[in-house]
Design a protein around this motif. Structure first.
Motif, mmCIF file in Angstrom:
data_model
loop_
_atom_site.group_PDB
_atom_site.id
_atom_site.type_symbol
_atom_site.label_atom_id
_atom_site.label_comp_id
_atom_site.label_asym_id
_atom_site.label_seq_id
_atom_site.Cartn_x
_atom_site.Cartn_y
_atom_site.Cartn_z
ATOM 1 N N VAL A 226 -7.208 -0.003 6.149
ATOM 2 C CA VAL A 226 -7.890 0.619 5.018
ATOM 3 C C VAL A 226 -9.325 0.103 5.036
ATOM 4 O O VAL A 226 -9.560 -1.092 4.834
ATOM 5 C CB VAL A 226 -7.207 0.301 3.684
ATOM 6 C CG1 VAL A 226 -7.990 0.911 2.526
ATOM 7 C CG2 VAL A 226 -5.775 0.827 3.676
ATOM 8 N N GLN B 135 -8.135 5.705 5.502
ATOM 9 C CA GLN B 135 -6.809 5.165 5.802
ATOM 10 C C GLN B 135 -6.428 5.572 7.213
ATOM 11 O O GLN B 135 -6.437 6.764 7.542
ATOM 12 C CB GLN B 135 -5.777 5.690 4.802
ATOM 13 C CG GLN B 135 -6.118 5.437 3.347
ATOM 14 C CD GLN B 135 -5.160 6.137 2.403
ATOM 15 O OE1 GLN B 135 -4.127 6.667 2.833
ATOM 16 N NE2 GLN B 135 -5.488 6.143 1.129
ATOM 17 N N GLN C 40 -5.493 9.778 10.285
ATOM 18 C CA GLN C 40 -6.498 9.258 9.361
ATOM 19 C C GLN C 40 -6.606 10.163 8.141
ATOM 20 O O GLN C 40 -6.389 11.367 8.225
ATOM 21 C CB GLN C 40 -7.871 9.143 10.032
ATOM 22 C CG GLN C 40 -8.015 7.954 10.957
ATOM 23 C CD GLN C 40 -9.440 7.749 11.416
ATOM 24 O OE1 GLN C 40 -10.265 8.647 11.329
ATOM 25 N NE2 GLN C 40 -9.746 6.557 11.910
ATOM 26 N N LYS C 41 -6.933 9.525 7.035
ATOM 27 C CA LYS C 41 -7.171 10.247 5.788
ATOM 28 C C LYS C 41 -8.389 9.636 5.122
ATOM 29 O O LYS C 41 -8.452 8.429 4.914
ATOM 30 C CB LYS C 41 -5.968 10.160 4.856
ATOM 31 C CG LYS C 41 -6.182 10.846 3.519
ATOM 32 C CD LYS C 41 -4.957 10.696 2.635
ATOM 33 C CE LYS C 41 -5.189 11.363 1.279
ATOM 34 N NZ LYS C 41 -6.273 10.741 0.522
ATOM 35 N N PHE D 57 0.847 -1.196 0.000
ATOM 36 C CA PHE D 57 0.000 0.000 0.000
ATOM 37 C C PHE D 57 0.878 1.239 0.000
ATOM 38 O O PHE D 57 1.942 1.274 0.641
ATOM 39 C CB PHE D 57 -0.914 0.000 1.228
ATOM 40 C CG PHE D 57 -1.878 1.144 1.273
ATOM 41 C CD1 PHE D 57 -3.043 1.108 0.531
ATOM 42 C CD2 PHE D 57 -1.614 2.262 2.045
ATOM 43 C CE1 PHE D 57 -3.931 2.163 0.562
ATOM 44 C CE2 PHE D 57 -2.502 3.318 2.084
ATOM 45 C CZ PHE D 57 -3.669 3.268 1.341
ATOM 46 N N GLU D 58 0.434 2.265 -0.755
ATOM 47 C CA GLU D 58 1.086 3.567 -0.773
ATOM 48 C C GLU D 58 0.042 4.627 -0.461
ATOM 49 O O GLU D 58 -0.916 4.802 -1.216
ATOM 50 C CB GLU D 58 1.727 3.846 -2.133
ATOM 51 C CG GLU D 58 2.912 2.951 -2.468
ATOM 52 C CD GLU D 58 4.124 3.252 -1.607
ATOM 53 O OE1 GLU D 58 4.237 4.388 -1.118
ATOM 54 O OE2 GLU D 58 4.956 2.340 -1.425
ATOM 55 N N GLY D 59 0.222 5.326 0.654
ATOM 56 C CA GLY D 59 -0.722 6.348 1.067
ATOM 57 C C GLY D 59 -0.045 7.668 1.349
ATOM 58 O O GLY D 59 1.184 7.802 1.246
ATOM 59 N N ARG D 60 -0.862 8.632 1.704
ATOM 60 C CA ARG D 60 -0.328 9.970 1.965
ATOM 61 C C ARG D 60 0.497 10.019 3.235
ATOM 62 O O ARG D 60 1.545 10.673 3.288
ATOM 63 C CB ARG D 60 -1.492 10.957 2.048
ATOM 64 C CG ARG D 60 -1.065 12.385 2.351
ATOM 65 C CD ARG D 60 -2.271 13.307 2.423
ATOM 66 N NE ARG D 60 -1.877 14.671 2.783
ATOM 67 C CZ ARG D 60 -2.727 15.670 2.955
ATOM 68 N NH1 ARG D 60 -4.035 15.456 2.804
ATOM 69 N NH2 ARG D 60 -2.308 16.881 3.282
ATOM 70 N N HIS D 61 0.056 9.341 4.280
ATOM 71 C CA HIS D 61 0.726 9.403 5.576
ATOM 72 C C HIS D 61 1.571 8.164 5.862
ATOM 73 O O HIS D 61 2.191 8.092 6.923
ATOM 74 C CB HIS D 61 -0.295 9.572 6.699
ATOM 75 C CG HIS D 61 -1.090 10.830 6.595
ATOM 76 N ND1 HIS D 61 -0.551 12.076 6.788
ATOM 77 C CD2 HIS D 61 -2.400 11.036 6.290
ATOM 78 C CE1 HIS D 61 -1.483 13.001 6.623
ATOM 79 N NE2 HIS D 61 -2.618 12.396 6.324
ATOM 80 N N SER E 178 3.002 3.922 4.239
ATOM 81 C CA SER E 178 3.035 2.934 3.171
ATOM 82 C C SER E 178 3.421 1.571 3.730
ATOM 83 O O SER E 178 3.923 1.462 4.858
ATOM 84 C CB SER E 178 4.039 3.339 2.079
ATOM 85 O OG SER E 178 5.343 3.430 2.625
ATOM 86 N N LEU F 229 -1.564 -0.336 9.991
ATOM 87 C CA LEU F 229 -2.315 0.300 8.917
ATOM 88 C C LEU F 229 -3.654 -0.385 8.746
ATOM 89 O O LEU F 229 -3.726 -1.619 8.734
ATOM 90 C CB LEU F 229 -1.528 0.234 7.601
ATOM 91 C CG LEU F 229 -2.272 0.632 6.328
ATOM 92 C CD1 LEU F 229 -2.651 2.095 6.353
ATOM 93 C CD2 LEU F 229 -1.439 0.309 5.095
ATOM 94 N N GLN G 179 -13.244 5.953 1.356
ATOM 95 C CA GLN G 179 -12.096 5.158 1.820
ATOM 96 C C GLN G 179 -11.456 5.875 3.005
ATOM 97 O O GLN G 179 -11.196 7.081 2.948
ATOM 98 C CB GLN G 179 -11.071 5.000 0.702
ATOM 99 C CG GLN G 179 -9.846 4.192 1.096
ATOM 100 C CD GLN G 179 -8.696 4.358 0.122
ATOM 101 O OE1 GLN G 179 -8.101 5.420 0.005
ATOM 102 N NE2 GLN G 179 -8.383 3.295 -0.606
#
Length: 405
Positions: A276, A223, A233-234, A118-122, A124, A274, A221
């Motif tokens: 999701v 995260q 959280q995002k 997974f690759e996220g803003r805050h 990975s 993490l 969604q």
């Protein structure tokens, strides 16, 4: 010529760049080393790494799995914490490799449970293979290859095939006399979906206020990243639809409004750093007051719905779901099938007969004779009606008699 006698140092995996792995599979590859001159090597190791961390603090990464250690002589892999595969063991003495191309194969047994990449803003979740070449009196040479892990999420389970429903209501009280009760009821046929599927949204919006309200629906969604006691959280909207305004003192029904799921990553539910999550959110915008919100949980999986087996249970649950909401009724009495003459026209029958039985020009079949007239007479006659009494009882002349009478 490259310095230190190494012309190229490359790491390759058996699967291409688009290939993915899952927990419990075997990951195979090779290290390609090309020496321009006789090369003195102290050790060559390959490590399997899996890390998750926050994007703001890369040094706070958390290892997700253990590497494998394999002595060069034994050729077997054993899971041990924080170790790697030694293709050339460090025995304290150097090994001289002749000039040319050298190939070192390796193999890892992945742990049975792995978190999806997974690759996220805050933060990975990343997995990689790293090869390190150790030489005396020279800096180490390294090569890294990133690979993708997709943990399967099967939606063909009773928990994910069960319908989801909810009801909310809100009393609107505004300073400009917009008073009344707004109620919202939402239901979907199951909890688990895969990317590309359509979620049929069934909803009932009852507007008891004096002003129009606007219903909307969206797939959201969420995260959630957890590291060193911190939690971030995002939220992002991945799909949405907007309904028509509901007038004052009016009620409207959504009889399966389509909401398509775009290509998104699967749900991650069993990771300690993490999460999701997905949810279907249906809200009603009420003028002069806060919105009325109803949320139903969703699970985005990787294994689609089976056409057989669980499909029958899904169809039956969907039928009961429609009946509960009054969106479908069963006919009291089945209708009779139509007559053959009503479905097929005379021209089609003649054309079909000509295609099946082409007439030869040199033959004279005499279609104007009595036999053809008999066929035309009984062409579209319906079958005789059923009767418990014989409409044509046998006459006394044809009743069989005993030979002795």
């Amino acid at each position: 010529m490259q310095p230190w006698g190494v012309r190229s140092f490359v790491l390759e995996l058996a699967r291409g760049p688009g290939g993915s792995y899952r927990g419990g599979e075997r990951l195979c590859g090779r290290v390609l080393l090309e020496a321009a001159a006789p090369l003195r090597v102290r050790a060559l190791e390959v490590a399997l790494e899996g890390r998750s961390g926050r994007a703001e603090t890369p040094q706070a990464e958390t290892p997700l799995l253990m590497s494998a250690h394999s002595p060069a002589r034994a050729g077997r892999l054993h899971l041990e914490p924080l170790s790697s595969t030694l293709l050339l063991a460090d025995t304290g003495e150097t090994t001289t490799l002749p000039p040319g191309r050298h190939e070192f194969p390796f193999s890892f047994q992945l742990p049975p449970t792995l978190v999806t990449s997974f690759e996220g803003r805050h933060g990975s979740v990343r997995y990689s293979i790293k090869a390190t070449l150790h030489r005396p009196w020279a800096p180490a040479r390294r090569a890294r290859k990133v690979f993708t892990v997709i943990e399967p999420v099967d939606i063909n389970t009773p928990a994910l095939l069960a319908p989801q429903a909810g009801t909310r209501e809100k009393v609107a009280r505004a300073w400009y006399c917009n008073q009344g009760l707004v109620s919202l009821s939402v239901k979907i046929d199951r909890k688990g979906y895969t990317p590309g599927e359509v979620i049929p949204v069934f909803a009932e919006i009852d507007n008891g206020t004096t002003r129009p309200v606007l219903p909307r629906a969206a797939v959201v969604q969420t995260q959630t990243f957890m590291a060193r006691g911190a939690r971030k959280q995002k939220r992002a909207v991945v799909a949405s639809l907007v309904g028509e305004p509901v007038g004052p003192r009016r009620r409207t029904l959504w009889q399966g409004r389509a909401l398509r799921i775009p290509p998104v990553g699967p749900s991650i539910l069993h990771c300690r750093v993490l999460h999701v999550d997905y949810a279907l959110k249906v809200c009603v915008d009420i003028p002069g007051t806060s919105k009325l919100l109803l949320e139903l949980p969703l699970v985005i999986g990787t294994v689609p719905l089976h056409p057989f087996g669980s499909r029958s249970s899904s169809v039956s649950s969907r039928a009961s779901f429609l009946l509960d909401w009054g969106l479908g009724t069963l006919p009291e009495r089945p209708e009779a099938p139509p007559e053959y003459s009503e479905v097929v026209a005379d021209e089609e029958v003649v054309t079909a007969e000509q295609n099946l039985f082409p007439l030869l020009p040199e033959l004279d079949l005499g279609l104007e004779g009595p036999f053809f007239a008999y066929i035309q007479e009984f062409r579209y006659c319906p079958p005789p009606l059923y009767s418990e009494e014989d409409p044509h009882p046998p006459t006394e002349a044809i009743i069989p008699r005993c030979m002795t009478c």
